[in-house]
Design an enzyme around this catalytic site. Sequence first.
Site, PDB file in Angstrom:
ATOM      1  N   ARG A  39       0.455  -6.607 -10.314  1.00  0.00           N
ATOM      2  CA  ARG A  39      -0.444  -7.764 -10.294  1.00  0.00           C
ATOM      3  C   ARG A  39      -1.036  -8.105 -11.659  1.00  0.00           C
ATOM      4  NH1 ARG A  39      -3.949  -4.057  -7.517  1.00  0.00           N
ATOM      5  NH2 ARG A  39      -3.396  -4.988  -5.517  1.00  0.00           N
ATOM      6  N   GLN A 149      -5.391  12.028   8.457  1.00  0.00           N
ATOM      7  CA  GLN A 149      -6.258  12.413   7.341  1.00  0.00           C
ATOM      8  C   GLN A 149      -7.729  12.242   7.694  1.00  0.00           C
ATOM      9  OE1 GLN A 149      -5.209  11.229   3.189  1.00  0.00           O
ATOM     10  NE2 GLN A 149      -7.201  10.206   3.184  1.00  0.00           N
ATOM     11  N   TYR A 155      -4.187   2.852   6.529  1.00  0.00           N
ATOM     12  CA  TYR A 155      -3.197   3.465   5.643  1.00  0.00           C
ATOM     13  C   TYR A 155      -2.238   4.350   6.430  1.00  0.00           C
ATOM     14  CZ  TYR A 155      -1.365   5.884   1.507  1.00  0.00           C
ATOM     15  OH  TYR A 155      -0.544   6.397   0.527  1.00  0.00           O
ATOM     16  N   THR A 190      -1.922  11.803  -9.786  1.00  0.00           N
ATOM     17  CA  THR A 190      -1.775  10.547 -10.508  1.00  0.00           C
ATOM     18  C   THR A 190      -3.148  10.136 -11.047  1.00  0.00           C
ATOM     19  OG1 THR A 190      -2.262   9.206  -8.556  1.00  0.00           O
ATOM     20  CG2 THR A 190       0.058   9.837  -8.907  1.00  0.00           C
TER      21      THR A 190
END
Length: 259
Positions: A39, A149, A155, A190
């Site tokens: 983006r 989770q 998600y 990450t």
Amino acid sequence: MNLHLDNKIIIVTGGAKGIGLGICKVLASEGAIPVIIGRKESDNQIAIKEIEAAGGIAKSVVAELTKPEDCENAIKQIVTEFGRIDGLVNNAGVNDGVGLESGNYDAFIDSLHKNLVHYYLMAHHALSELKKSKGSIVNIGSKTADTGQGSTSAYAASNGGRNALTREWAVELLKYGIRVNAVIVAECYTPLYETWIKTFANPEEKLIQITDKIPFENRMTTAEEIANMVVFLLSEKSSHTTGQLIHVDGGYTHLDRSL
């Protein structure tokens, strides 16, 4: 290993950072030309410069993948510039914490667009070119579809959808010689993960608590390790592999974590 990917045009959504950037780096090292879809032009260009500094080639298209028209236009731009598409890596997404208690209808639907809908749209619009090249699709998924989770319903649902689409597309595209697989991520370090870890009062202690539960070597998976599997699946070296959900996670999802 020579994966015979020289000059192959491979789309990588979310390829400017994290796992996506890792995938682009390995693709470029194998002679492919990754096309980053992201983006922000500034992020895309930083990634391209990093890849070029290592001797590779990369290109980019600016698109907001939550907008269906941007998905279609991104594919059109790539076909106009390169004349073909040899592979697609659906990677872009975010674990945005839209839970059952904490979320609402609008947030849930927005999250599906961030994490699932564009997987379908990118494959749909790229399909005519993938038919010509007999290219491959690799979807990046998450362990949340298998393990849950907590506080991330949208998600988790998106990742369940990614897994189902992987199997569905593998069946639908058999007749075209197009292979479709998924690489499932558990704990991969990450920049985004690092930002999340730092939200805890004692981030180092929290990180150790997590890595202690990863059976193989008690460490995080690296972006390069994810990328190596993705690039293998895109190549002819995996020529009889399709419809697979491959967990690159040090055994986190399926092995007994008491190990």
